[in-house]
Write an enzyme that holds these catalytic residues in place. Structure first.
Site, mmCIF file in Angstrom:
data_model
loop_
_atom_site.group_PDB
_atom_site.id
_atom_site.type_symbol
_atom_site.label_atom_id
_atom_site.label_comp_id
_atom_site.label_asym_id
_atom_site.label_seq_id
_atom_site.Cartn_x
_atom_site.Cartn_y
_atom_site.Cartn_z
ATOM 1 N N CYS A 2 -7.383 26.321 54.146
ATOM 2 C CA CYS A 2 -8.137 26.947 53.065
ATOM 3 C C CYS A 2 -7.169 27.655 52.119
ATOM 4 C CB CYS A 2 -9.097 27.979 53.638
ATOM 5 S SG CYS A 2 -10.167 27.323 54.910
ATOM 6 N N ARG A 27 -5.955 22.828 48.623
ATOM 7 C CA ARG A 27 -5.951 23.200 50.041
ATOM 8 C C ARG A 27 -7.304 22.952 50.687
ATOM 9 N NH1 ARG A 27 -1.653 26.129 51.426
ATOM 10 N NH2 ARG A 27 -2.718 26.908 53.286
ATOM 11 N N TRP A 85 -11.897 24.838 53.506
ATOM 12 C CA TRP A 85 -11.847 23.486 54.083
ATOM 13 C C TRP A 85 -12.341 23.699 55.495
ATOM 14 C CZ3 TRP A 85 -10.742 18.857 51.911
ATOM 15 C CH2 TRP A 85 -10.571 17.768 52.766
ATOM 16 N N ASN A 111 -7.437 32.032 56.148
ATOM 17 C CA ASN A 111 -7.017 30.621 56.193
ATOM 18 C C ASN A 111 -6.449 30.365 57.579
ATOM 19 O OD1 ASN A 111 -5.877 28.050 55.834
ATOM 20 N ND2 ASN A 111 -3.923 28.992 55.270
ATOM 21 N N GLY A 112 -6.906 29.316 58.237
ATOM 22 C CA GLY A 112 -6.364 28.987 59.562
ATOM 23 C C GLY A 112 -7.439 29.028 60.633
ATOM 24 N N GLU A 493 4.423 1.919 61.112
ATOM 25 C CA GLU A 493 4.138 2.950 60.105
ATOM 26 C C GLU A 493 5.328 3.126 59.158
ATOM 27 O OE1 GLU A 493 2.357 5.922 57.844
ATOM 28 O OE2 GLU A 493 1.668 4.160 58.972
ATOM 29 N N LYS A 497 5.215 2.486 55.069
ATOM 30 C CA LYS A 497 5.624 3.497 54.086
ATOM 31 C C LYS A 497 6.668 2.901 53.148
ATOM 32 C CE LYS A 497 2.817 6.603 54.755
ATOM 33 N NZ LYS A 497 1.969 5.605 55.276
ATOM 34 N N GLU A 500 4.883 0.445 50.817
ATOM 35 C CA GLU A 500 3.904 0.945 49.842
ATOM 36 C C GLU A 500 4.524 1.834 48.771
ATOM 37 O OE1 GLU A 500 0.668 3.564 51.106
ATOM 38 O OE2 GLU A 500 1.713 3.837 53.012
ATOM 39 N N HIS A 516 12.630 -14.644 69.343
ATOM 40 C CA HIS A 516 11.679 -15.759 69.223
ATOM 41 C C HIS A 516 11.442 -16.146 67.763
ATOM 42 C CE1 HIS A 516 10.998 -15.236 73.471
ATOM 43 N NE2 HIS A 516 10.729 -13.969 73.277
ATOM 44 N N LYS A 615 -5.953 5.970 47.025
ATOM 45 C CA LYS A 615 -5.938 6.826 48.218
ATOM 46 C C LYS A 615 -7.069 6.429 49.158
ATOM 47 C CE LYS A 615 -4.613 10.107 50.911
ATOM 48 N NZ LYS A 615 -3.392 9.901 51.686
HETATM 49 C C1 AGP Z 1 -1.440 4.745 54.003
HETATM 50 O O1 AGP Z 1 -0.380 5.415 53.460
HETATM 51 C C2 AGP Z 1 -2.324 4.134 52.974
HETATM 52 N N1 AGP Z 1 -2.794 5.088 52.055
HETATM 53 C C3 AGP Z 1 -3.445 3.280 53.565
HETATM 54 O O2 AGP Z 1 -2.887 2.306 54.403
HETATM 55 C C4 AGP Z 1 -4.487 4.058 54.365
HETATM 56 O O3 AGP Z 1 -3.959 4.468 55.573
HETATM 57 C C5 AGP Z 1 -5.691 3.136 54.625
HETATM 58 O O4 AGP Z 1 -6.249 2.778 53.393
HETATM 59 C C6 AGP Z 1 -6.737 3.820 55.516
HETATM 60 O O5 AGP Z 1 -7.256 4.937 54.873
HETATM 61 P P1 AGP Z 1 -8.224 5.910 55.698
HETATM 62 O O6 AGP Z 1 -7.447 6.539 56.777
HETATM 63 O O7 AGP Z 1 -8.699 6.894 54.676
HETATM 64 O O8 AGP Z 1 -9.347 5.085 56.218
#
Ligand code: AGP
Length: 620
Positions: A2, A27, A85, A111-112, A493, A497, A500, A516, A615
């Site tokens: 928050c 936040r 939040w 907050n927390g 992961e 990163k 993307e 393989h 996002k």
């Molecule tokens: C990850 O960095 C990306 N933004 C994307 O792969 C994301 O993880 C995916 O769209 C899933 O989003 P969510 O966790 O909101 O469902």
């Protein structure tokens, strides 16, 4: 996560406080509130939804609505405000801050998380205190009331001594119109020193437009704030002297907390995000409490399997979770990419627990997969970061991460928070099913509680080295990530990163699979990133790494501090602090986040808003 802000000074502060909240809205923003003290009278207005609703409620946009503050607000020169939040208690006006004591003469914003809120509430109710919210935070107002003998600082000090958790709060008292008192335990708290006025807030942007003179409040300290300045004391009462500092950030940097991008800010927020996600779910050193999930004992004892459905980074968090749940709770875990799951006519039913992992709670494919499983009788749990999101409505139960708002498209703090939540679930199921001895659970809980500070240590320890490695590989045409067992999801992961945000083709592979086929991709110019943290199969990983090294690849290894053998097969090593091998991924991912970040920044790319990406993916 928050946002709190307080003011005491010579200027009418309603608008200053609301403006401060607007700078803290990143936040959290599911509800907000303000309390102003004038002539011994406190007026409070709270509103659900984003700040526009609070502005309307206090009559800032000309519509007075029925908020009391509109009447006395302008002249008040001391007040507190909060943007929420939610973690404890639904998103309602009653649960929005500021919270008051029994007669509202004491107001607090927090907050927390207060971990021992349940036992303190019982004690205070037994003493006759009446509560008006479901929150953990309201406890603080009543504790200050319990210790109030006319000195607000000493009452806050006594209350502070009874609290356990991860929080920062500020308090105001109708009898003390020239004083605010605040305290910090882990969560951020900062003082802004102006001419005849003083601010206290969760972050500098809240008052940066008013003053650039800041006084840092360290962990475990209490600060008494007046218009003329601030006095710091330790929890025990000893005075603390500290110089204030000048902040040189511009507006944009301010919004990013002094970081150049939201992604880097959010990487640095991971310790807080993980700490808040685990905080009150570990009420004792040997017990995990996820009873809020309200899963039936029959299901816990008799579940046939767990199915995890998710997309992107959330899928990778699920993969780490699978190892933890299978290892600790001995429940078989099936993983599936949500966009595939829904079209493969899956065999799923009442004896299954299906977990949809989605930080936004709005990803269409994951929602559809959850609905399909629910239609077929499975119990569906959502693991999400957003209260009130669609996932919380499409699930039978919800486990929330508490990472706060994540603005950068590349998920970072939500990933490590999801992994932390998966660890909680694995331990809780092991505890409920009796598959792990109590001492082992206690040992793992102790390790988990140490993770937030180990993430901070990792960021500090590796960032400079990662920048150098990024410089030497920024022109790479391909990155390969290798790992085995629980190291593989970390590689997936890391590669995601890199893809993307740097747009460099990158692939992650189970190291044992290399021979393989994929090994053909390698040549001297290929940087190979290997996750080689301590684990029962480290030897296997090291022999696979030796294979790629023999083909001239430049090996960058993520290893556990003190692990010497990795040096035999790696050119560069980034060490992370030791912990239980199942917990290592939550640390090992950090250097990979930073590597992708610095490679992308060296190319001048917009890491917060990469091309072609959103996002939240609400389309199928
Ligand atoms: C990850 O960095 C990306 N933004 C994307 O792969 C994301 O993880 C995916 O769209 C899933 O989003 P969510 O966790 O909101 O469902």
């Amino acid at each position: 996560m928050c946002g709190i802000v307080g003011y005491v000074g010579h200027r009418p502060c309603r608008d200053l406080l609301i403006a401060g909240l607007e700078k803290l809205e990143y936040r959290g923003y599911d509800s907000a509130g303000i309390s102003l003290l004038q002539d011994g009278h406190i007026d409070s207005v709270r509103a659900v939804g984003n700040l526009a609703n609070l502005r309307a409620a206090v009559g800032l946009d000309g519509d007075n609505g029925d908020g009391g503050v509109a009447i006395v607000a302008p002249p008040a020169t001391i007040g507190l405000a909060h943007t929420r939040w939610a973690t404890h208690g639904r998103v309602t006006e009653e649960n929005a801050h500021p919270h008051g004591d029994c007669d509202g003469q004491i107001q607090i914003v927090l907050n927390g998380i207060v971990e021992n809120h349940a036992e303190l509430r019982r004690e205070l109710q037994a003493e006759g205190h009446s509560f008006s919210s479901e929150t953990d935070a309201e406890i603080v107002a009543h504790l200050i009331e319990r210790h109030d003998k006319g000195d607000l600082t000493e009452a806050v000090r006594a209350a502070f001594a009874e609290l356990r958790g991860h929080y920062a709060f500020a308090a105001m008292h109708a009898d003390h119109p020239d004083t605010l008192v605040a305290a910090r335990q882990e969560c951020p708290l900062i003082v802004g020193l102006g001419e005849g006025e003083t601010f206290v807030a969760s972050a500098i942007p809240a008052f940066l437009a008013q003053t650039r003179q800041v006084l840092l409040v360290e962990n475990g300290e209490i600060v008494t704030v007046h218009a003329s300045g601030a006095e710091l004391t330790e929890a025990g009462g000893a005075p603390v002297s500290r110089e204030s500092e000048e902040v040189t950030w511009d507006e944009d940097a301010a919004e990013k907390g002094g970081f150049p991008t939201f992604m880097l800010k959010e990487i640095h927020e991971q310790p807080d995000a993980v700490a808040e996600t685990i905080a009150d779910r570990l009420p004792a050193m040997d017990r995990v409490d996820l009873s809020a999930l309200e899963l039936s004992d029959e299901l816990i004892a008799g579940m046939r399997r767990i199915v995890i459905v998710a997309c992107g980074t959330s899928y990778h968090a699920g993969l780490v979770g699978r190892y933890a749940i299978e290892q600790w709770a001995r429940v078989p875990v099936e993983m599936d990419i949500a966009s595939e799951y829904r079209y493969r006519d899956p065999v799923v039913g009442p004896d299954d627990l299906v977990i949809g992992i989605t930080q936004s709670g709005e990803t269409a494919d994951t929602l559809a997969a959850m609905r399909l499983a629910r239609e077929r009788g499975a119990t569906v749990m959502a693991l999400t970061n957003v209260i009130g999101s669609q996932a919380t409505r499409d699930a039978d139960t919800v486990l929330f991460t508490r990472a706060g708002l994540e603005i950068g498209v590349p998920a970072t703090k939500t990933f490590t928070s999801q992994v932390a939540a998966m660890y909680l679930l694995g331990l809780w199921l092991a505890q409920a099913r009796g598959t792990l001895p109590r001492e082992e659970i206690a040992a793992l809980i102790a390790e988990l509680k140490g993770i937030p500070s180990k993430i901070s240590t990792t960021i500090e320890a590796v960032d400079t080295r990662v920048r150098a490695i990024a410089r030497s590989h920024a022109e790479a045409r391909f990155f390969l990530y290798l790992g085995r067992n629980i190291g593989l999801p970390v590689c997936l992961e890391g590669a995601l990163k890199m893809k993307e945000i740097s747009y460099i083709p990158s692939d992650a592979y189970a190291a044992g699979e290399m021979k393989h086929g994929p090994i053909a991709l390698l040549d001297e110019s290929t940087p190979v990133v290997c996750v080689a943290t301590e684990s029962p199969i480290l030897d296997k990983v090291l022999s696979n790494v030796a294979e790629v090294r023999a083909r001239g690849a430049d090996v960058i290894a993520i290893a556990t501090e003190g692990s010497e053998r990795v040096a035999e097969v790696a050119d560069q090593i980034l060490y992370v602090p030791p912990t239980d091998w199942i917990l290592q991924p939550i640390l090992a991912v950090v250097p990979l986040q930073l590597l992708a970040y610095h490679v992308a920044r060296l190319q001048g790319l917009n890491v917060d808003q990469p091309r072609n990406l959103a996002k939240t993916v609400t389309v199928e």
